[in-house]
Design a protein around this motif. Sequence first.
Motif, PDB file in Angstrom:
ATOM      1  N   ARG A 108       6.322  -1.925 -12.947  1.00  0.00           N
ATOM      2  CA  ARG A 108       6.485  -1.547 -11.337  1.00  0.00           C
ATOM      3  C   ARG A 108       5.654   0.459 -11.373  1.00  0.00           C
ATOM      4  O   ARG A 108       5.059   1.179 -11.109  1.00  0.00           O
ATOM      5  CB  ARG A 108       7.932  -0.758 -11.166  1.00  0.00           C
ATOM      6  CG  ARG A 108       7.859  -0.567  -9.141  1.00  0.00           C
ATOM      7  CD  ARG A 108       9.021   0.033  -8.586  1.00  0.00           C
ATOM      8  NE  ARG A 108       9.776   0.808  -9.897  1.00  0.00           N
ATOM      9  CZ  ARG A 108      11.627   1.183  -8.994  1.00  0.00           C
ATOM     10  NH1 ARG A 108      11.833   1.187  -7.928  1.00  0.00           N
ATOM     11  NH2 ARG A 108      11.922   1.968  -9.629  1.00  0.00           N
ATOM     12  N   GLY A 109       5.838   1.215 -12.471  1.00  0.00           N
ATOM     13  CA  GLY A 109       5.406   2.136 -13.596  1.00  0.00           C
ATOM     14  C   GLY A 109       4.032   2.074 -12.960  1.00  0.00           C
ATOM     15  O   GLY A 109       2.512   3.139 -12.891  1.00  0.00           O
ATOM     16  N   LYS A 110       3.562   0.769 -14.207  1.00  0.00           N
ATOM     17  CA  LYS A 110       1.886   0.729 -13.696  1.00  0.00           C
ATOM     18  C   LYS A 110       0.890   0.414 -12.657  1.00  0.00           C
ATOM     19  O   LYS A 110       0.037   0.988 -12.006  1.00  0.00           O
ATOM     20  CB  LYS A 110       1.395  -0.265 -14.368  1.00  0.00           C
ATOM     21  CG  LYS A 110       1.849  -0.361 -15.934  1.00  0.00           C
ATOM     22  CD  LYS A 110       1.715  -1.574 -17.247  1.00  0.00           C
ATOM     23  CE  LYS A 110       1.512  -1.338 -18.657  1.00  0.00           C
ATOM     24  NZ  LYS A 110       1.426  -2.269 -18.915  1.00  0.00           N
ATOM     25  N   ALA A 111       1.890  -0.371 -11.664  1.00  0.00           N
ATOM     26  CA  ALA A 111       1.500  -0.271 -10.178  1.00  0.00           C
ATOM     27  C   ALA A 111       1.264   0.658  -9.409  1.00  0.00           C
ATOM     28  O   ALA A 111       0.529   0.589  -8.529  1.00  0.00           O
ATOM     29  CB  ALA A 111       2.093  -1.295  -9.687  1.00  0.00           C
ATOM     30  N   TYR A 112       2.855   1.320  -9.438  1.00  0.00           N
ATOM     31  CA  TYR A 112       2.556   2.590  -9.444  1.00  0.00           C
ATOM     32  C   TYR A 112       1.806   3.478  -8.782  1.00  0.00           C
ATOM     33  O   TYR A 112       1.322   3.660  -7.796  1.00  0.00           O
ATOM     34  CB  TYR A 112       4.496   3.311  -9.158  1.00  0.00           C
ATOM     35  CG  TYR A 112       4.614   4.168  -8.271  1.00  0.00           C
ATOM     36  CD1 TYR A 112       5.463   3.627  -7.138  1.00  0.00           C
ATOM     37  CD2 TYR A 112       4.780   5.360  -8.342  1.00  0.00           C
ATOM     38  CE1 TYR A 112       5.644   4.787  -5.507  1.00  0.00           C
ATOM     39  CE2 TYR A 112       4.968   5.970  -7.482  1.00  0.00           C
ATOM     40  CZ  TYR A 112       5.991   6.223  -5.904  1.00  0.00           C
ATOM     41  OH  TYR A 112       6.145   6.652  -5.074  1.00  0.00           O
ATOM     42  N   GLY A 113       1.947   4.040 -10.223  1.00  0.00           N
ATOM     43  CA  GLY A 113       0.703   4.920 -10.532  1.00  0.00           C
ATOM     44  C   GLY A 113      -0.979   4.455  -9.842  1.00  0.00           C
ATOM     45  O   GLY A 113      -1.950   5.325  -9.361  1.00  0.00           O
ATOM     46  N   ALA A 114      -1.346   3.199  -9.984  1.00  0.00           N
ATOM     47  CA  ALA A 114      -2.522   2.449  -9.418  1.00  0.00           C
ATOM     48  C   ALA A 114      -2.649   2.840  -7.745  1.00  0.00           C
ATOM     49  O   ALA A 114      -3.746   3.423  -7.553  1.00  0.00           O
ATOM     50  CB  ALA A 114      -3.078   1.228  -9.531  1.00  0.00           C
ATOM     51  N   ALA A 163       0.370  -0.479   0.007  1.00  0.00           N
ATOM     52  CA  ALA A 163       0.033  -0.223  -0.109  1.00  0.00           C
ATOM     53  C   ALA A 163       1.178   1.482  -0.061  1.00  0.00           C
ATOM     54  O   ALA A 163       0.711   2.554  -0.437  1.00  0.00           O
ATOM     55  CB  ALA A 163      -1.053  -0.046   1.352  1.00  0.00           C
ATOM     56  N   GLY A 164       1.963   1.110   0.498  1.00  0.00           N
ATOM     57  CA  GLY A 164       2.834   2.390   0.556  1.00  0.00           C
ATOM     58  C   GLY A 164       3.729   2.201  -1.013  1.00  0.00           C
ATOM     59  O   GLY A 164       5.054   3.642  -0.768  1.00  0.00           O
ATOM     60  N   GLY A 165       3.466   1.542  -2.040  1.00  0.00           N
ATOM     61  CA  GLY A 165       3.696   1.115  -3.256  1.00  0.00           C
ATOM     62  C   GLY A 165       5.617   1.092  -3.151  1.00  0.00           C
ATOM     63  O   GLY A 165       6.550   0.994  -4.430  1.00  0.00           O
ATOM     64  N   HIS A 166       5.744   0.022  -2.038  1.00  0.00           N
ATOM     65  CA  HIS A 166       7.228  -0.553  -1.804  1.00  0.00           C
ATOM     66  C   HIS A 166       6.723  -1.943  -3.097  1.00  0.00           C
ATOM     67  O   HIS A 166       5.814  -2.589  -2.581  1.00  0.00           O
ATOM     68  CB  HIS A 166       7.703  -0.516  -0.945  1.00  0.00           C
ATOM     69  CG  HIS A 166       7.889   0.794  -0.239  1.00  0.00           C
ATOM     70  ND1 HIS A 166       8.720   1.620  -0.548  1.00  0.00           N
ATOM     71  CD2 HIS A 166       6.835   1.069   0.736  1.00  0.00           C
ATOM     72  CE1 HIS A 166       8.700   2.884   0.122  1.00  0.00           C
ATOM     73  NE2 HIS A 166       7.555   2.322   1.302  1.00  0.00           N
ATOM     74  N   PRO A 167       7.821  -2.576  -3.408  1.00  0.00           N
ATOM     75  CA  PRO A 167       7.746  -4.143  -4.438  1.00  0.00           C
ATOM     76  C   PRO A 167       7.931  -4.660  -3.317  1.00  0.00           C
ATOM     77  O   PRO A 167       8.516  -5.220  -1.912  1.00  0.00           O
ATOM     78  CB  PRO A 167       8.783  -4.084  -4.617  1.00  0.00           C
ATOM     79  CG  PRO A 167       9.002  -2.564  -4.617  1.00  0.00           C
ATOM     80  CD  PRO A 167       9.043  -1.766  -4.188  1.00  0.00           C
ATOM     81  N   VAL A 168       6.806  -5.629  -3.300  1.00  0.00           N
ATOM     82  CA  VAL A 168       6.852  -7.070  -2.324  1.00  0.00           C
ATOM     83  C   VAL A 168       7.692  -8.289  -3.033  1.00  0.00           C
ATOM     84  O   VAL A 168       8.448  -8.947  -2.590  1.00  0.00           O
ATOM     85  CB  VAL A 168       5.504  -7.580  -2.111  1.00  0.00           C
ATOM     86  CG1 VAL A 168       4.938  -8.597  -0.934  1.00  0.00           C
ATOM     87  CG2 VAL A 168       5.040  -6.107  -0.541  1.00  0.00           C
TER      88      VAL A 168
END
Length: 141
Positions: free
Chosen positions: A56-62, A34-39
């Motif tokens: 990551r860019g796709k997920a980060y924006g979401a 939820a903080g935008g950090h890779p799991v």
Amino acid sequence: MEIGIERARTIIAAALAAGQAAGMKPLSVVVLDAGGHPVAFERADGASPGRFEIARGKAYGAVMLGMGGRAQAERAAQGPAFMAAVNGAFGGRVIPVPGGVLVRDANGRVLGAVGVTGDTSDNDAEAALAGIAAAGLHGEA
């Protein structure tokens, strides 16, 4: 509840399997908290090495905007200046296209996001949704 490594692994395995079953090109899948950090991240054999940053860019924006990639793409089409400003605020790390999927629990709480890349953006989103569903969570593409 958080996504956690076991759920992230389930999401990735199911997304890759869905892509393979549908005959998609080799996919790469990242799960962010939820903080935008890779799991967790995995790149299928044959996927190009630069796919981590795209996923990551796709997920980060979401996760940062609280909306899936489809909604981001619509927002970018309606207000390109807004999305350009957002991307500037986030250091150019937002890729506002389908394939970035917000992950919610049964109560609607945001747990993170999944980013998939490698095929068409719409196919990427479908693979992400399959992975999220396999983990018993809800995706917002």
